[in-house]
Design a protein around this motif. Structure first.
Motif, PDB file in Angstrom:
ATOM      1  N   ALA A  38     -48.515 -16.504  15.868  1.00 31.84           N
ATOM      2  CA  ALA A  38     -47.637 -15.333  15.845  1.00 31.84           C
ATOM      3  C   ALA A  38     -47.743 -14.549  17.155  1.00 31.84           C
ATOM      4  CB  ALA A  38     -47.981 -14.440  14.655  1.00 31.84           C
ATOM      5  N   VAL A  39     -48.960 -14.432  17.659  1.00 25.96           N
ATOM      6  CA  VAL A  39     -49.146 -13.706  18.926  1.00 25.96           C
ATOM      7  C   VAL A  39     -48.442 -14.467  20.056  1.00 25.96           C
ATOM      8  CG1 VAL A  39     -50.840 -12.931  20.646  1.00 25.96           C
ATOM      9  CG2 VAL A  39     -51.299 -12.583  18.203  1.00 25.96           C
ATOM     10  N   ALA A  40     -48.548 -15.807  20.038  1.00 24.83           N
ATOM     11  CA  ALA A  40     -47.884 -16.611  21.066  1.00 24.83           C
ATOM     12  C   ALA A  40     -46.365 -16.440  21.002  1.00 24.83           C
ATOM     13  CB  ALA A  40     -48.270 -18.091  20.913  1.00 24.83           C
ATOM     14  N   LYS A  41     -45.824 -16.392  19.782  1.00 19.28           N
ATOM     15  CA  LYS A  41     -44.373 -16.188  19.635  1.00 19.28           C
ATOM     16  C   LYS A  41     -43.967 -14.806  20.141  1.00 19.28           C
ATOM     17  CE  LYS A  41     -43.466 -18.878  15.477  1.00 19.28           C
ATOM     18  NZ  LYS A  41     -43.346 -18.668  14.042  1.00 19.28           N
ATOM     19  N   ALA A  42     -44.778 -13.810  19.812  1.00 22.16           N
ATOM     20  CA  ALA A  42     -44.473 -12.446  20.255  1.00 22.16           C
ATOM     21  C   ALA A  42     -44.511 -12.348  21.779  1.00 22.16           C
ATOM     22  CB  ALA A  42     -45.463 -11.459  19.627  1.00 22.16           C
ATOM     23  N   ARG A  43     -45.451 -13.044  22.369  1.00 20.28           N
ATOM     24  CA  ARG A  43     -45.562 -13.062  23.830  1.00 20.28           C
ATOM     25  C   ARG A  43     -44.340 -13.728  24.464  1.00 20.28           C
ATOM     26  NH1 ARG A  43     -50.096 -12.849  27.551  1.00 20.28           N
ATOM     27  NH2 ARG A  43     -49.658 -14.742  28.701  1.00 20.28           N
ATOM     28  N   ALA A  44     -43.902 -14.824  23.839  1.00 14.19           N
ATOM     29  CA  ALA A  44     -42.748 -15.546  24.378  1.00 14.19           C
ATOM     30  C   ALA A  44     -41.471 -14.703  24.258  1.00 14.19           C
ATOM     31  CB  ALA A  44     -42.580 -16.875  23.631  1.00 14.19           C
ATOM     32  N   ALA A  45     -41.398 -13.884  23.216  1.00 21.18           N
ATOM     33  CA  ALA A  45     -40.190 -13.082  22.989  1.00 21.18           C
ATOM     34  C   ALA A  45     -40.171 -11.805  23.825  1.00 21.18           C
ATOM     35  CB  ALA A  45     -40.084 -12.720  21.498  1.00 21.18           C
ATOM     36  N   LEU A  46     -41.315 -11.475  24.432  1.00 25.79           N
ATOM     37  CA  LEU A  46     -41.441 -10.170  25.105  1.00 25.79           C
ATOM     38  C   LEU A  46     -40.486  -9.959  26.281  1.00 25.79           C
ATOM     39  CD1 LEU A  46     -43.062  -7.472  25.189  1.00 25.79           C
ATOM     40  CD2 LEU A  46     -44.701  -8.653  26.679  1.00 25.79           C
ATOM     41  N   PRO A  47     -40.410 -10.927  27.225  1.00 24.29           N
ATOM     42  CA  PRO A  47     -39.579 -10.645  28.413  1.00 24.29           C
ATOM     43  C   PRO A  47     -38.127 -10.327  28.052  1.00 24.29           C
ATOM     44  CG  PRO A  47     -40.926 -12.599  28.766  1.00 24.29           C
ATOM     45  CD  PRO A  47     -41.082 -12.238  27.325  1.00 24.29           C
ATOM     46  N   ALA A  48     -37.553 -11.062  27.100  1.00 27.97           N
ATOM     47  CA  ALA A  48     -36.149 -10.816  26.764  1.00 27.97           C
ATOM     48  C   ALA A  48     -35.975  -9.477  26.050  1.00 27.97           C
ATOM     49  CB  ALA A  48     -35.613 -11.957  25.889  1.00 27.97           C
ATOM     50  N   TRP A  49     -36.907  -9.181  25.141  1.00 25.26           N
ATOM     51  CA  TRP A  49     -36.772  -7.936  24.362  1.00 25.26           C
ATOM     52  C   TRP A  49     -36.964  -6.705  25.256  1.00 25.26           C
ATOM     53  CZ3 TRP A  49     -34.691  -6.076  20.197  1.00 25.26           C
ATOM     54  CH2 TRP A  49     -35.135  -4.868  19.654  1.00 25.26           C
ATOM     55  N   ARG A  50     -37.997  -6.714  26.090  1.00 22.49           N
ATOM     56  CA  ARG A  50     -38.229  -5.548  26.947  1.00 22.49           C
ATOM     57  C   ARG A  50     -37.169  -5.460  28.031  1.00 22.49           C
ATOM     58  NH1 ARG A  50     -43.529  -5.544  30.604  1.00 22.49           N
ATOM     59  NH2 ARG A  50     -42.268  -4.059  31.756  1.00 22.49           N
ATOM     60  N   GLY A  51     -36.546  -6.609  28.320  1.00 21.45           N
ATOM     61  CA  GLY A  51     -35.542  -6.629  29.378  1.00 21.45           C
ATOM     62  C   GLY A  51     -34.153  -6.198  28.934  1.00 21.45           C
ATOM     63  N   LEU A  52     -33.953  -6.013  27.641  1.00 22.36           N
ATOM     64  CA  LEU A  52     -32.639  -5.563  27.172  1.00 22.36           C
ATOM     65  C   LEU A  52     -32.307  -4.197  27.754  1.00 22.36           C
ATOM     66  CD1 LEU A  52     -32.682  -6.347  23.311  1.00 22.36           C
ATOM     67  CD2 LEU A  52     -31.437  -7.582  25.107  1.00 22.36           C
ATOM     68  N   ALA A  53     -31.043  -3.991  28.045  1.00 16.07           N
ATOM     69  CA  ALA A  53     -30.632  -2.651  28.469  1.00 16.07           C
ATOM     70  C   ALA A  53     -30.978  -1.674  27.346  1.00 16.07           C
ATOM     71  CB  ALA A  53     -29.135  -2.632  28.738  1.00 16.07           C
ATOM     72  N   PRO A  54     -31.405  -0.445  27.689  1.00 12.43           N
ATOM     73  CA  PRO A  54     -31.841   0.498  26.651  1.00 12.43           C
ATOM     74  C   PRO A  54     -30.811   0.669  25.535  1.00 12.43           C
ATOM     75  CG  PRO A  54     -32.341   1.365  28.817  1.00 12.43           C
ATOM     76  CD  PRO A  54     -31.574   0.092  29.043  1.00 12.43           C
ATOM     77  N   GLY A  55     -29.538   0.748  25.894  1.00 10.68           N
ATOM     78  CA  GLY A  55     -28.507   0.950  24.873  1.00 10.68           C
ATOM     79  C   GLY A  55     -28.384  -0.252  23.939  1.00 10.68           C
ATOM     80  N   VAL A  56     -28.676  -1.431  24.463  1.00 12.51           N
ATOM     81  CA  VAL A  56     -28.592  -2.641  23.635  1.00 12.51           C
ATOM     82  C   VAL A  56     -29.763  -2.680  22.643  1.00 12.51           C
ATOM     83  CG1 VAL A  56     -28.576  -5.167  23.689  1.00 12.51           C
ATOM     84  CG2 VAL A  56     -27.324  -3.860  25.435  1.00 12.51           C
ATOM     85  N   ARG A  57     -30.944  -2.295  23.126  1.00 13.92           N
ATOM     86  CA  ARG A  57     -32.100  -2.234  22.208  1.00 13.92           C
ATOM     87  C   ARG A  57     -31.868  -1.152  21.143  1.00 13.92           C
ATOM     88  NH1 ARG A  57     -35.931  -2.389  25.965  1.00 13.92           N
ATOM     89  NH2 ARG A  57     -36.726  -0.303  25.619  1.00 13.92           N
ATOM     90  N   ALA A  58     -31.240  -0.065  21.544  1.00 15.74           N
ATOM     91  CA  ALA A  58     -30.902   0.992  20.578  1.00 15.74           C
ATOM     92  C   ALA A  58     -29.960   0.443  19.506  1.00 15.74           C
ATOM     93  CB  ALA A  58     -30.261   2.178  21.301  1.00 15.74           C
ATOM     94  N   SER A  59     -28.956  -0.321  19.935  1.00 15.58           N
ATOM     95  CA  SER A  59     -28.010  -0.896  18.965  1.00 15.58           C
ATOM     96  C   SER A  59     -28.721  -1.853  18.015  1.00 15.58           C
ATOM     97  CB  SER A  59     -26.902  -1.674  19.678  1.00 15.58           C
ATOM     98  OG  SER A  59     -26.145  -0.791  20.450  1.00 15.58           O
ATOM     99  N   ALA A  60     -29.668  -2.618  18.539  1.00 22.40           N
ATOM    100  CA  ALA A  60     -30.406  -3.557  17.689  1.00 22.40           C
ATOM    101  C   ALA A  60     -31.172  -2.802  16.596  1.00 22.40           C
ATOM    102  CB  ALA A  60     -31.362  -4.388  18.540  1.00 22.40           C
ATOM    103  N   LEU A  61     -31.758  -1.660  16.968  1.00 21.58           N
ATOM    104  CA  LEU A  61     -32.504  -0.878  15.960  1.00 21.58           C
ATOM    105  C   LEU A  61     -31.561  -0.262  14.932  1.00 21.58           C
ATOM    106  CD1 LEU A  61     -35.241   0.747  18.209  1.00 21.58           C
ATOM    107  CD2 LEU A  61     -35.548  -1.015  16.479  1.00 21.58           C
ATOM    108  N   ARG A  62     -30.366   0.123  15.380  1.00 25.08           N
ATOM    109  CA  ARG A  62     -29.375   0.656  14.417  1.00 25.08           C
ATOM    110  C   ARG A  62     -28.927  -0.449  13.459  1.00 25.08           C
ATOM    111  NH1 ARG A  62     -27.342   3.206  19.158  1.00 25.08           N
ATOM    112  NH2 ARG A  62     -28.382   5.222  19.221  1.00 25.08           N
ATOM    113  N   ALA A  63     -28.742  -1.650  13.995  1.00 30.11           N
ATOM    114  CA  ALA A  63     -28.356  -2.781  13.132  1.00 30.11           C
ATOM    115  C   ALA A  63     -29.461  -3.079  12.122  1.00 30.11           C
ATOM    116  CB  ALA A  63     -28.065  -4.012  13.994  1.00 30.11           C
ATOM    117  N   LEU A  64     -30.707  -2.946  12.566  1.00 33.67           N
ATOM    118  CA  LEU A  64     -31.838  -3.180  11.667  1.00 33.67           C
ATOM    119  C   LEU A  64     -31.851  -2.130  10.553  1.00 33.67           C
ATOM    120  CD1 LEU A  64     -34.417  -4.682  10.915  1.00 33.67           C
ATOM    121  CD2 LEU A  64     -35.636  -3.362  12.661  1.00 33.67           C
ATOM    122  N   ALA A  65     -31.611  -0.879  10.915  1.00 29.65           N
ATOM    123  CA  ALA A  65     -31.545   0.194   9.907  1.00 29.65           C
ATOM    124  C   ALA A  65     -30.446  -0.113   8.889  1.00 29.65           C
ATOM    125  CB  ALA A  65     -31.291   1.542  10.584  1.00 29.65           C
TER     126      ALA A  65
END
Ligand code: NAI
Ligand code: MG
Length: 454
Positions: free
Chosen positions: A30-57
């Motif tokens: 799980a830690v390895a998967k989280a590490r692999a997913a990190l660059p793309a997730w942290r690299g999202l434009a702030p507004g896109v990450r915000a939209s993802a959290l709204r979709a999750l809600a």
């Protein structure tokens, strides 16, 4: 080491589900998967990450009834309360959806150039949560951690993994990439301990017992891991003789019996000014006796069973000669981990019932003579999480509020937690704050950049 978690329904003591237990290897994966997913997730434009959290809600809200029922049955709580909790999960993700676009730094005047700061995610964050408010306490950590651009590994409590496992699927359905949120349902000393020692985990955010909190802080020291701890409590409900005693007596049971007392904010010590003790107890008694105990689907239930047989036996052990029952409510017979709402009085100030976190529907009543003594008794504990003050004297309310060594307080109320205000403890109730506008700070590093202009 068992490789299956036998998940019980506390209201019946029957097996609700068998869940494969995540061991050390599963955590490492799980830690390895989280590490692999990190660059793309942290690299999202702030507004896109915000939209993802709204979709999750939105996704959690769509499944509110399903998640509430799962939580109510697995954690043994009335369905109405469980709906409120999942609704609060939705609120948390909506609130922190505002954060990616507000992760601001400073510009600082310096000689010869320009200095400024930026906030960066920590990396992979480990979240270890308890069984009392399973998905809600997870959300308090997930919201700010994800908003700040971290990826996470969440370890739910072994007694209550079901909503977290369902949530992991909903994250994907909300369009968030695999690996951003990973759930490992395993035993604390195995999966939890591995997460804490893992060199690729940058931080652990923990809610649970003070004993385990100490172990986590010690283990995390080896890798200089960041840690935030929300631990136990022994909060005081301080009632002065000039208070609205009717209201204080009506609310006091909710302040400690809600969630069957399995609440780190429980006001498990009622401190009452001497001159009002008799009147207060006579007002309190009917509210305690009528505090309805029942199963998840009983529409009249105000609290459910305890989480386990072990927890029920532990709670029962606090009642004794040094802390006798003054009066109590009733609880269903039969299978299930039931314990009635119980008031202990008079109590020996050194009894375990007064000194230790009970984490059950049991409250001690302790008289005090004046304001100074009230503050001294309220602070006479290793804990400092929550508390209430009841008085009509506004100046006194604020004096006592300043003097109490506790992270969260309410005056003429028993409320503790809201998404927009910081929550956390003084003393051995832990360190760090969750919720509120600054919770994301605890999931970031500050980087200072100096740009020479000459
Ligand atoms: P606990 O602290 O053992 O469990 C909380 C979480 O920590 C669970 O996910 C568990 O798997 C994990 N854990 C346990 N040992 C670990 C380890 N060595 N390394 C990493 N993670 C570990 O709480 P427990 O034993 O279930 O309850 C005991 C008492 O703790 C309760 O009676 C209550 O007084 C207190 N407690 C307080 C809570 C709070 O909200 N502040 C929540 C749960 C328990
Ligand atoms: Mg434990």
């Amino acid at each position: 080491m068992s490789d299956v978690l036998e998940v019980l329904e506390p209201a019946t003591a029957a097996v609700l589900e068998l869940v494969p237990a995540a061991g050390v290897e599963a955590v490492d994966e799980a830690v390895a998967k989280a590490r692999a997913a990190l660059p793309a997730w942290r690299g999202l434009a702030p507004g896109v990450r915000a939209s993802a959290l709204r979709a999750l809600a939105d996704k959690v809200e769509e499944h509110l009834e399903e998640l509430a029922l799962l939580e109510a049955r697995n954690a043994g709580k009335p369905i109405g309360g469980a709906r409120g909790e999942i609704g609060a999960v939705v609120d948390v993700f909506r609130y922190y959806a505002g954060s990616p676009e507000r992760l601001m730094g400073d510009t600082i005047p310096v000689a010869g150039g320009q200095a400024f700061t930026i906030r960066e995610p920590l990396g992979v964050v480990g979240l270890i949560v308890p069984w009392n408010f399973p998905l809600l306490i997870a959300a308090w950590k997930l919201g700010p951690a994800l908003a700040a651009g971290n990826t996470v590994v969440l370890k739910p409590a072994e007694l209550t993994p079901l909503t977290a496992l369902r949530f992991e699927q909903l994250v994907l359905e909300a369009g968030i990439a695999p690996g951003v949120v990973n759930v490992v349902a395993g035993l604390g000393p195995v999966a939890g301990a591995r997460l804490v020692e893992h060199p690729d985990v940058a931080k652990v955010a923990f809610t649970g017992s003070t004993v385990v909190g100490r172990q986590i802080a010690a283990s995390a020291a080896a890798t200089i891991k960041r840690v935030t701890l929300e631990l136990g409590g022994k909060s005081a409900n301080v009632i002065f003789a000039d208070a609205d005693l009717e209201k204080a007596a009506e609310m006091a049971p909710w302040a400690v019996f809600d969630n069957a007392g399995q609440d780190c904010c429980a006001r498990s010590r009622i401190l009452v000014e001497y001159s009002a003790v008799d009147k207060f107890l006579s007002l309190l008694q009917p509210h305690v006796e009528n505090f309805k105990v029942g199963g998840p689907l009983d529409p009249e239930a105000m609290m459910g069973p305890l989480i386990s047989a072990k927890q029920r036996d532990r709670v029962a052990s606090f009642v004794g000669a040094d802390a006798p029952v003054a009066f109590q409510g009733t609880a269903p017979d039969g299978p299930g981990f039931w314990f009635p709402p119980t008031v202990l009085s008079p109590v020996d100030p050194n009894s375990p019932a007064v000194r230790e976190e009970i984490f059950g529907p049991v409250v001690t009543v302790i008289p005090f003579k004046d304001e100074d003594e009230a503050v001294r008794i309220a602070n006479d504990t290793i804990y400092g999480l929550s508390g209430s003050i009841w008085t009509r004297d506004g100046g006194r309310a604020l004096r006592v509020a300043h003097a109490m060594e506790t992270g969260v307080l309410s005056i003429n109320s028993n409320s503790s937690v809201r998404v927009s205000t910081p929550f956390g403890g003084f003393k051995q109730s832990g360190y760090g704050r969750e919720l509120g506008p600054h919770a994301t700070d605890a999931y970031t590093e500050i980087k200072t950049i100096y740009y020479a202009t000459t």
